[in-house]
Design a protein around this motif. Structure first.
Motif, short mmCIF file in Angstrom:
data_model
loop_
_atom_site.label_atom_id
_atom_site.label_comp_id
_atom_site.label_asym_id
_atom_site.label_seq_id
_atom_site.Cartn_x
_atom_site.Cartn_y
_atom_site.Cartn_z
N LEU A 1 26.24 35.26 -2.71
CA LEU A 1 27.60 35.47 -2.68
C LEU A 1 27.74 36.06 -1.34
O LEU A 1 28.68 36.00 -0.61
N LEU A 2 26.90 37.26 -0.81
CA LEU A 2 26.95 37.93 0.40
C LEU A 2 26.95 37.11 1.60
O LEU A 2 27.80 37.25 2.36
N ALA A 3 26.12 36.22 1.48
CA ALA A 3 26.07 35.33 2.56
C ALA A 3 27.24 34.46 2.72
O ALA A 3 27.67 33.93 3.75
N ALA A 4 27.75 33.98 1.40
CA ALA A 4 28.86 33.07 1.47
C ALA A 4 30.07 33.84 1.97
O ALA A 4 31.02 33.11 2.49
N ALA A 5 30.14 35.23 1.80
CA ALA A 5 31.42 35.98 2.39
C ALA A 5 31.20 36.40 3.72
O ALA A 5 32.33 36.86 4.43
N TRP B 1 16.64 29.09 1.89
CA TRP B 1 18.17 28.68 1.75
C TRP B 1 18.82 29.48 3.01
O TRP B 1 18.68 30.44 3.24
N TRP B 2 19.72 28.38 3.60
CA TRP B 2 20.28 28.79 4.85
C TRP B 2 22.00 28.81 4.23
O TRP B 2 22.28 27.60 3.93
N VAL B 3 22.66 29.62 4.64
CA VAL B 3 23.86 29.50 4.17
C VAL B 3 24.97 30.12 5.27
O VAL B 3 24.64 31.28 5.91
N THR B 4 25.96 29.23 5.61
CA THR B 4 26.96 29.53 6.58
C THR B 4 28.01 30.04 5.69
O THR B 4 28.76 29.10 4.98
N GLY B 5 28.56 31.20 5.93
CA GLY B 5 29.53 31.97 5.21
C GLY B 5 30.94 31.62 5.67
O GLY B 5 31.05 31.03 6.72
#
Length: 412
Positions: free
Chosen positions: A24-28, A65-69
């Motif tokens: 969630l933090l990475a998504a935001a 996992w790589w997350v572009t927020g």
């Protein structure tokens, strides 16, 4: 006293609690974050699909996992299927409220039965338009128009996840958010939440149960996910009851997870515990000392581990402070008591406690109630009690798909 033999190094997957909070933090956040060695299980995959449905981009490379927020709340109309994941149902609706658009959250029948009332009431008090299902939980419609911020009192007596849900998305609000958390249970999970928020750049303060978060957003980061302390408890207990030595690297001094305090409880049974900056090690004698009462309210996800092996102790063990465990994937106090009685073990239970008396378990079929922790806890007892079978052994996939294989590798 038996001489301990080496069972080996337990291969414990990443923490579910850290993985889902970090998703969630990475998504935001603004930018692209890297989550190293995340847990891959039913719950975390459901959470990953949830943040993807809300617009974040997630991909896998070399086990990370790589997350572009989004750098903000999500936008647009969509739906999120939470499966059985309570964290998805309690964390992601607040993220949706911080955005612009209608989002429908739903999940399995088991998840629909879990309460959401304190969270939806807090969101309403903050001006969010939410429409819960007929029983007050899922399906839940969130009509996101942005979080205004402000001040709210939150009933935290049954779960800390409501507070975590509000805190995680508070930096996306238009103004500072202050939350007064009443009767907070499972406080170590809030400590974890705050530590992770700060890793992503949040400005959050806590004093005497009041939390203040500034609306400064998040910045992408590189985060290594620790092994799951709740899952490790089964292997630590297995070492204790089999007279073996088990080591879990990467789960040591400085851990974000309160459930590592299970080692303190296990030490009371006579196991030798060693904790360093590099990891944790338990050496058992094959015998357990009882005759004590312990409050496990702050580490309630591990109370079943102790209760399931308590019949092997030399005196009764009483566990208190766990009333909120009745509202988890199952009524965990009732589930433990039912299964122990099926094994011929004498048990006393109350609204927030359980007492387990010593005994010799007879063969029986364990009713898992689709609860991964019931299956894992009684699997440890099965190492010393022949004839245990399970009606749903595969339910462990919620947090550790390879659990049975790893337990057999070390203790089979």
């Amino acid at each position: 006293m038996s001489t301990a033999v080496a069972a080996g190094v337990a291969r414990i997957p990443g923490s579910k609690s850290i993985t889902n909070r970090a998703l969630l933090l990475a998504a935001a956040a603004r930018g692209t974050s890297r989550l190293r060695s995340p847990l891959v299980s039913d719950d975390t995959v459901a959470f990953r699909h949830g943040v993807e449905a809300l617009g974040a981009q997630v991909w896998e490379a070399d086990g990370d996992w790589w997350v572009t927020g989004l750098g903000a709340g999500p936008s647009g109309t969509t739906s999120v299927w939470c499966e059985d994941a309570g964290t998805a149902a309690r964390f992601l609706p607040v993220l949706a409220a911080a955005g612009q658009g209608d989002v429908l959250f739903d999940g399995s029948a088991q998840l629909r039965a879990r309460p959401l009332g304190p969270l939806t009431e807090a969101l309403r008090l903050l001006g969010v338009d939410v429409v819960p299902g007929p029983d007050g939980g899922l399906p839940l419609m969130v009509r996101g128009r942005g979080l205004a911020g402000g001040e709210v009192r939150l009933d935290s007596s049954t779960s800390s996840q409501y507070l975590t849900g509000l805190l995680l998305s508070a930096p996306l609000a238009r103004a500072p958010l202050t939350v007064h958390a009443r009767d907070l249970v499972s406080g170590p999970y809030i400590d974890m939440t705050l530590a992770l928020m700060r890793r992503f750049g949040a400005d959050v303060e806590e004093r005497d149960g009041t939390f203040r978060v500034r609306p400064d957003g998040y910045t992408a980061t590189d985060l290594a996910v620790e092994p799951d302390a709740s899952t490790a408890s089964y292997f630590f207990a297995a070492a204790a009851v089999t007279g073996s030595t088990v080591t879990v690297p990467g789960l040591g001094i400085g851990s974000l997870q309160g459930d590592l305090r299970f080692l303190e409880v296990l030490a009371r049974t006579g196991a030798q515990v060693r904790l360093t900056v590099d990891g944790a090690e338990v050496t058992g004698t094959g015998r357990l000392h009882g005759g004590f009462t312990v409050d496990m309210g702050d580490i309630s996800d591990t109370f079943m581990t102790l209760a399931a092996v308590a019949p092997l102790a030399d005196a009764p063990i009483t566990i208190t402070g766990i009333g909120h465990a009745r509202l988890k994937e199952s009524d965990r106090i009732a589930a433990v008591a039912q299964n122990l009685r099926a094994l011929g073990i004498a048990v006393d239970e109350g609204p927030d406690r359980i007492t387990v008396r010593p005994g010799v378990p007879v063969p029986a079929r364990i009713a898992c109630r689709r609860d991964h922790r019931i299956a894992m806890a009684f699997s440890v007892l099965g190492l010393r009690a022949p004839g245990l079978t399970f009606d749903d052994p595969a339910c462990v996939s919620k947090t550790f798909p390879g659990f049975h294989e790893e337990l057999a590798r070390l203790f089979g």
